[in-house]
Design a protein around this motif. Structure first.
Motif, PDB file in Angstrom:
ATOM      1  N   ILE A  86     -57.531  19.658 -32.377  1.00 52.68           N
ATOM      2  CA  ILE A  86     -58.708  20.914 -32.752  1.00 52.68           C
ATOM      3  C   ILE A  86     -58.878  21.062 -31.612  1.00 52.68           C
ATOM      4  O   ILE A  86     -60.071  21.855 -30.636  1.00 52.68           O
ATOM      5  CB  ILE A  86     -60.181  19.968 -33.751  1.00 52.68           C
ATOM      6  CG1 ILE A  86     -60.660  21.097 -34.019  1.00 52.68           C
ATOM      7  CG2 ILE A  86     -60.231  18.767 -33.151  1.00 52.68           C
ATOM      8  CD1 ILE A  86     -61.782  20.401 -35.057  1.00 52.68           C
ATOM      9  N   LEU A  87     -59.329  19.822 -30.287  1.00 58.81           N
ATOM     10  CA  LEU A  87     -59.837  20.465 -29.438  1.00 58.81           C
ATOM     11  C   LEU A  87     -59.564  21.044 -27.683  1.00 58.81           C
ATOM     12  O   LEU A  87     -59.569  22.016 -27.610  1.00 58.81           O
ATOM     13  CB  LEU A  87     -59.698  18.916 -28.580  1.00 58.81           C
ATOM     14  CG  LEU A  87     -60.871  17.762 -29.124  1.00 58.81           C
ATOM     15  CD1 LEU A  87     -61.094  16.371 -28.705  1.00 58.81           C
ATOM     16  CD2 LEU A  87     -62.746  18.189 -29.150  1.00 58.81           C
ATOM     17  N   GLY A  88     -58.190  20.821 -28.694  1.00 58.96           N
ATOM     18  CA  GLY A  88     -56.634  22.262 -27.951  1.00 58.96           C
ATOM     19  C   GLY A  88     -57.354  21.976 -26.177  1.00 58.96           C
ATOM     20  O   GLY A  88     -57.410  20.322 -25.991  1.00 58.96           O
ATOM     21  N   GLU A  89     -57.106  23.038 -25.519  1.00 58.86           N
ATOM     22  CA  GLU A  89     -57.962  22.682 -24.149  1.00 58.86           C
ATOM     23  C   GLU A  89     -59.187  22.368 -23.637  1.00 58.86           C
ATOM     24  O   GLU A  89     -59.160  21.975 -22.077  1.00 58.86           O
ATOM     25  CB  GLU A  89     -57.638  24.198 -23.259  1.00 58.86           C
ATOM     26  CG  GLU A  89     -58.488  25.421 -23.834  1.00 58.86           C
ATOM     27  CD  GLU A  89     -58.331  26.600 -23.556  1.00 58.86           C
ATOM     28  OE1 GLU A  89     -58.271  26.403 -22.278  1.00 58.86           O
ATOM     29  OE2 GLU A  89     -58.926  27.497 -24.387  1.00 58.86           O
ATOM     30  N   TYR A  90     -59.361  22.166 -25.604  1.00 57.00           N
ATOM     31  CA  TYR A  90     -61.272  20.953 -24.279  1.00 57.00           C
ATOM     32  C   TYR A  90     -60.655  19.502 -24.022  1.00 57.00           C
ATOM     33  O   TYR A  90     -61.515  18.977 -23.741  1.00 57.00           O
ATOM     34  CB  TYR A  90     -61.835  21.684 -25.466  1.00 57.00           C
ATOM     35  CG  TYR A  90     -62.238  22.764 -25.355  1.00 57.00           C
ATOM     36  CD1 TYR A  90     -63.797  23.244 -24.711  1.00 57.00           C
ATOM     37  CD2 TYR A  90     -62.198  23.826 -26.086  1.00 57.00           C
ATOM     38  CE1 TYR A  90     -65.015  24.336 -24.525  1.00 57.00           C
ATOM     39  CE2 TYR A  90     -62.896  25.331 -25.997  1.00 57.00           C
ATOM     40  CZ  TYR A  90     -63.639  25.308 -25.276  1.00 57.00           C
ATOM     41  OH  TYR A  90     -64.414  26.439 -24.937  1.00 57.00           O
ATOM     42  N   TYR A  91     -59.440  19.127 -24.575  1.00 54.37           N
ATOM     43  CA  TYR A  91     -59.387  17.849 -24.472  1.00 54.37           C
ATOM     44  C   TYR A  91     -58.221  17.903 -22.469  1.00 54.37           C
ATOM     45  O   TYR A  91     -57.414  18.114 -22.884  1.00 54.37           O
ATOM     46  CB  TYR A  91     -58.045  17.016 -25.187  1.00 54.37           C
ATOM     47  CG  TYR A  91     -58.023  15.932 -25.276  1.00 54.37           C
ATOM     48  CD1 TYR A  91     -58.512  14.653 -25.250  1.00 54.37           C
ATOM     49  CD2 TYR A  91     -56.898  15.489 -25.054  1.00 54.37           C
ATOM     50  CE1 TYR A  91     -58.448  13.371 -24.775  1.00 54.37           C
ATOM     51  CE2 TYR A  91     -56.215  14.175 -24.300  1.00 54.37           C
ATOM     52  CZ  TYR A  91     -56.764  13.217 -24.594  1.00 54.37           C
ATOM     53  OH  TYR A  91     -56.411  11.845 -24.102  1.00 54.37           O
ATOM     54  N   ARG A  92     -59.205  16.961 -21.931  1.00 52.23           N
ATOM     55  CA  ARG A  92     -58.354  16.517 -20.978  1.00 52.23           C
ATOM     56  C   ARG A  92     -57.785  15.621 -20.482  1.00 52.23           C
ATOM     57  O   ARG A  92     -58.357  14.098 -20.676  1.00 52.23           O
ATOM     58  CB  ARG A  92     -59.859  16.791 -19.711  1.00 52.23           C
ATOM     59  CG  ARG A  92     -60.933  18.236 -20.345  1.00 52.23           C
ATOM     60  CD  ARG A  92     -59.725  19.144 -20.177  1.00 52.23           C
ATOM     61  NE  ARG A  92     -58.871  20.150 -18.354  1.00 52.23           N
ATOM     62  CZ  ARG A  92     -58.246  20.994 -18.165  1.00 52.23           C
ATOM     63  NH1 ARG A  92     -57.878  21.419 -19.206  1.00 52.23           N
ATOM     64  NH2 ARG A  92     -57.440  20.523 -17.752  1.00 52.23           N
ATOM     65  N   PHE A  93     -56.507  15.578 -20.070  1.00 47.17           N
ATOM     66  CA  PHE A  93     -55.628  13.918 -19.740  1.00 47.17           C
ATOM     67  C   PHE A  93     -55.790  14.559 -18.428  1.00 47.17           C
ATOM     68  O   PHE A  93     -54.948  15.284 -18.330  1.00 47.17           O
ATOM     69  CB  PHE A  93     -54.909  13.640 -20.823  1.00 47.17           C
ATOM     70  CG  PHE A  93     -54.381  12.506 -20.600  1.00 47.17           C
ATOM     71  CD1 PHE A  93     -54.302  11.296 -20.488  1.00 47.17           C
ATOM     72  CD2 PHE A  93     -52.343  13.052 -20.699  1.00 47.17           C
ATOM     73  CE1 PHE A  93     -53.698  10.370 -20.156  1.00 47.17           C
ATOM     74  CE2 PHE A  93     -52.112  11.781 -20.049  1.00 47.17           C
ATOM     75  CZ  PHE A  93     -52.217   9.976 -19.624  1.00 47.17           C
ATOM     76  N   ASP A  94     -55.761  13.218 -17.539  1.00 48.69           N
ATOM     77  CA  ASP A  94     -54.602  13.348 -16.126  1.00 48.69           C
ATOM     78  C   ASP A  94     -53.909  12.346 -16.261  1.00 48.69           C
ATOM     79  O   ASP A  94     -54.463  10.492 -15.867  1.00 48.69           O
ATOM     80  CB  ASP A  94     -55.308  14.047 -15.417  1.00 48.69           C
ATOM     81  CG  ASP A  94     -55.043  13.930 -13.989  1.00 48.69           C
ATOM     82  OD1 ASP A  94     -53.823  13.627 -13.722  1.00 48.69           O
ATOM     83  OD2 ASP A  94     -55.496  14.331 -13.223  1.00 48.69           O
ATOM     84  N   GLY A  95     -52.075  12.104 -15.978  1.00 46.89           N
ATOM     85  CA  GLY A  95     -51.667  11.371 -16.098  1.00 46.89           C
ATOM     86  C   GLY A  95     -50.942  11.137 -14.673  1.00 46.89           C
ATOM     87  O   GLY A  95     -50.079  10.102 -14.015  1.00 46.89           O
ATOM     88  N   THR A  96     -51.323  11.547 -13.730  1.00 45.30           N
ATOM     89  CA  THR A  96     -51.749  11.414 -12.055  1.00 45.30           C
ATOM     90  C   THR A  96     -51.594   9.515 -12.055  1.00 45.30           C
ATOM     91  O   THR A  96     -52.322   8.992 -12.484  1.00 45.30           O
ATOM     92  CB  THR A  96     -52.890  12.247 -10.919  1.00 45.30           C
ATOM     93  OG1 THR A  96     -52.148  13.280 -11.738  1.00 45.30           O
ATOM     94  CG2 THR A  96     -52.339  12.140  -9.136  1.00 45.30           C
ATOM     95  N   PRO A  97     -50.824   9.147 -11.078  1.00 45.11           N
ATOM     96  CA  PRO A  97     -50.913   8.014 -11.087  1.00 45.11           C
ATOM     97  C   PRO A  97     -52.180   8.104 -10.114  1.00 45.11           C
ATOM     98  O   PRO A  97     -53.123   8.426  -9.392  1.00 45.11           O
ATOM     99  CB  PRO A  97     -49.518   7.789  -9.901  1.00 45.11           C
ATOM    100  CG  PRO A  97     -48.591   8.472 -10.194  1.00 45.11           C
ATOM    101  CD  PRO A  97     -49.028   9.921 -10.598  1.00 45.11           C
ATOM    102  N   LEU A  98     -52.592   6.682 -10.426  1.00 47.65           N
ATOM    103  CA  LEU A  98     -54.094   6.340 -10.664  1.00 47.65           C
ATOM    104  C   LEU A  98     -54.213   6.182  -8.651  1.00 47.65           C
ATOM    105  O   LEU A  98     -55.666   6.541  -8.537  1.00 47.65           O
ATOM    106  CB  LEU A  98     -53.923   4.434 -10.837  1.00 47.65           C
ATOM    107  CG  LEU A  98     -54.111   4.835 -12.197  1.00 47.65           C
ATOM    108  CD1 LEU A  98     -54.858   3.524 -12.843  1.00 47.65           C
ATOM    109  CD2 LEU A  98     -54.986   5.874 -13.099  1.00 47.65           C
ATOM    110  N   TYR A  99     -53.796   5.972  -8.088  1.00 48.37           N
ATOM    111  CA  TYR A  99     -53.544   6.124  -6.549  1.00 48.37           C
ATOM    112  C   TYR A  99     -54.112   7.196  -5.949  1.00 48.37           C
ATOM    113  O   TYR A  99     -55.238   7.221  -5.211  1.00 48.37           O
ATOM    114  CB  TYR A  99     -52.868   4.385  -5.594  1.00 48.37           C
ATOM    115  CG  TYR A  99     -51.588   5.126  -5.871  1.00 48.37           C
ATOM    116  CD1 TYR A  99     -51.089   5.884  -4.939  1.00 48.37           C
ATOM    117  CD2 TYR A  99     -50.395   4.775  -6.662  1.00 48.37           C
ATOM    118  CE1 TYR A  99     -50.191   6.343  -4.733  1.00 48.37           C
ATOM    119  CE2 TYR A  99     -49.385   5.728  -6.592  1.00 48.37           C
ATOM    120  CZ  TYR A  99     -49.150   6.013  -5.442  1.00 48.37           C
ATOM    121  OH  TYR A  99     -47.393   6.223  -5.410  1.00 48.37           O
ATOM    122  N   LYS A 100     -53.085   7.826  -6.969  1.00 50.53           N
ATOM    123  CA  LYS A 100     -52.750   8.988  -6.255  1.00 50.53           C
ATOM    124  C   LYS A 100     -54.189  10.043  -6.329  1.00 50.53           C
ATOM    125  O   LYS A 100     -54.931  10.716  -6.086  1.00 50.53           O
ATOM    126  CB  LYS A 100     -51.702   9.933  -6.747  1.00 50.53           C
ATOM    127  CG  LYS A 100     -50.334   9.634  -6.129  1.00 50.53           C
ATOM    128  CD  LYS A 100     -49.399  10.055  -6.430  1.00 50.53           C
ATOM    129  CE  LYS A 100     -48.210   9.930  -5.282  1.00 50.53           C
ATOM    130  NZ  LYS A 100     -46.746  10.656  -6.024  1.00 50.53           N
TER     131      LYS A 100
END
Length: 381
Positions: free
Chosen positions: A339-353
């Protein structure tokens, strides 16, 4: 039309996977908080006193196990191993300290049990043990949740417009400067926030979490600020007595350095949740609570997600439903993603980067040219 909407959401999700810094939508969402709640299984909102205590006991058992191992066996190891094992202890114990801190934080949200007095008692004891003024931070943190995403009223990691950034920023906007800034922020950021409201909301006078008359609080909350101070003072006295009995070096190794690791992780996690090139911020002409609550990002900490009770990878859900216990947050997050679709934000970038990128790209906020009310992170000084 419905199929087209689903295709659009999938396309956006794929784009977000390719480009995690793609800007989040900032228009009013086509759903309400009630709509989101309806798609989450009802049991996710139920708190279990027994289950909540089981997580606390688990964490305290690990704290005791690490303490016992360090004090019983480390000195038996041959040199240099008897020195090399200490940093491992500090990191592991600091991570478990954060698990305890998260549970006490949930107590402040009334997410631990159905009984407010139980939540406040548990939260007060264990936040005080970690040198956190429980009620003081509970109240300011509640206002953070009430005003998240507002550049005028949010309580922590409030971005500044370009016109208000300090003169020395241009001298720190380089790799050595960022290393120095990050080091100071991770080591001192949490105690400075509590003591002098560093990185917090701008008030018309000095603000401090230990001051019952601070502008952060109202008159009804004043007594609880005094109680919070007593909790920290008692812990400080106990630590002083331990230092007299065992020695200052012993106290620093057993408690002090894990506590510094805890402080650094608190800042690291909070910063990465609320600082991201894709996230909008709003002034009073545009802000509303739902859009503000969606202006945060989930991250992946691997196995530490579990150690940190999923505060790391379910932070969006936490801001939408702060009374939800952590052990239901993963299921709730998965349920609300469609239901959130593009309003949900997730970033899997390595944490140090990610930490380096955010420190480089997120220096201040400004609206785009020709627009107003919606602010985006920018870096050109």
């Amino acid at each position: 039309m419905e199929a087209g909407g689903r295709f659009s959401a999938l396309t956006t999700t794929n784009e977000q996977k390719k480009s995690p810094i793609h800007r989040a939508p900032y228009s009013k969402p086509p759903f309400t908080i009630g709509d989101i709640r309806k798609v989450i299984p009802p049991h996710c909102f139920k708190r279990s006193l027994l289950r909540s205590f089981s997580y606390l006991v688990h964490d305290l058992t690990l704290v005791g196990l690490f303490y016992y191992t360090a004090t019983t066996y480390f000195h038996l190891l041959p040199s240099p191993y008897n020195y090399l094992v200490w940093p491992i202890y500090w990191i592991l114990q600091g991570c478990v300290f954060l698990g305890v801190w998260v549970i006490a934080h949930e107590c402040g949200h009334h997410a631990f049990s159905d009984y407010q007095w139980v939540d406040d008692t548990v939260g007060f004891i264990f936040h005080s043990a970690l040198m956190v003024p429980y009620f003081s931070w509970k109240h300011s943190h509640r206002r953070h949740h009430s005003n998240i995403g507002s550049i005028e009223h949010d309580e922590v990691f409030v971005p500044k417009p370009k016109s208000e950034i300090e003169w020395y920023y241009k001298y720190l906007n380089n790799p050595p400067g960022r290393v120095i800034t990050l080091a100071i922020t991770l080591v001192l950021g949490w105690p400075l926030y509590l003591a002098v409201n560093a990185s917090g909301r701008q008030y018309d006078r000095f603000a401090c979490h230990y001051d019952p008359y601070s502008p952060i609080y109202n008159a009804r909350e004043r007594l609880q600020i005094y109680i919070s101070d007593v909790g920290v003072i008692v812990t400080t006295h106990l630590l002083y007595r331990v230092a007299l009995a065992k020695g200052l070096a012993w106290l620093i190794c057993i408690y002090g350095l894990p506590w510094l690791v805890l402080n650094g992780i608190i800042v690291f996690i909070t910063y990465l949740h609320h600082t991201h090139p894709s996230l909008p911020h709003y002034d009073s002409s545009e802000w509303d609570w739902l859009r503000g609550a969606l202006a945060t990002v989930d991250r992946d900490y691997g196995v530490l997600n579990k150690v940190f009770h999923h505060i790391t990878n379910t932070h969006v859900a936490h801001h939408l439903f702060s009374k939800m216990p952590h052990y239901h947050a993963v299921e709730a997050t998965e349920a609300m993603k469609p239901i959130l679709g593009e309003y949900y934000r997730f970033d899997g970038t390595p944490l140090y980067k990610a930490m380096w990128r955010e420190a480089k790209e997120c220096l201040y906020v400004e609206p785009d040219e020709g627009s107003k009310g919606v602010f985006w992170y920018k870096s050109k000084i």
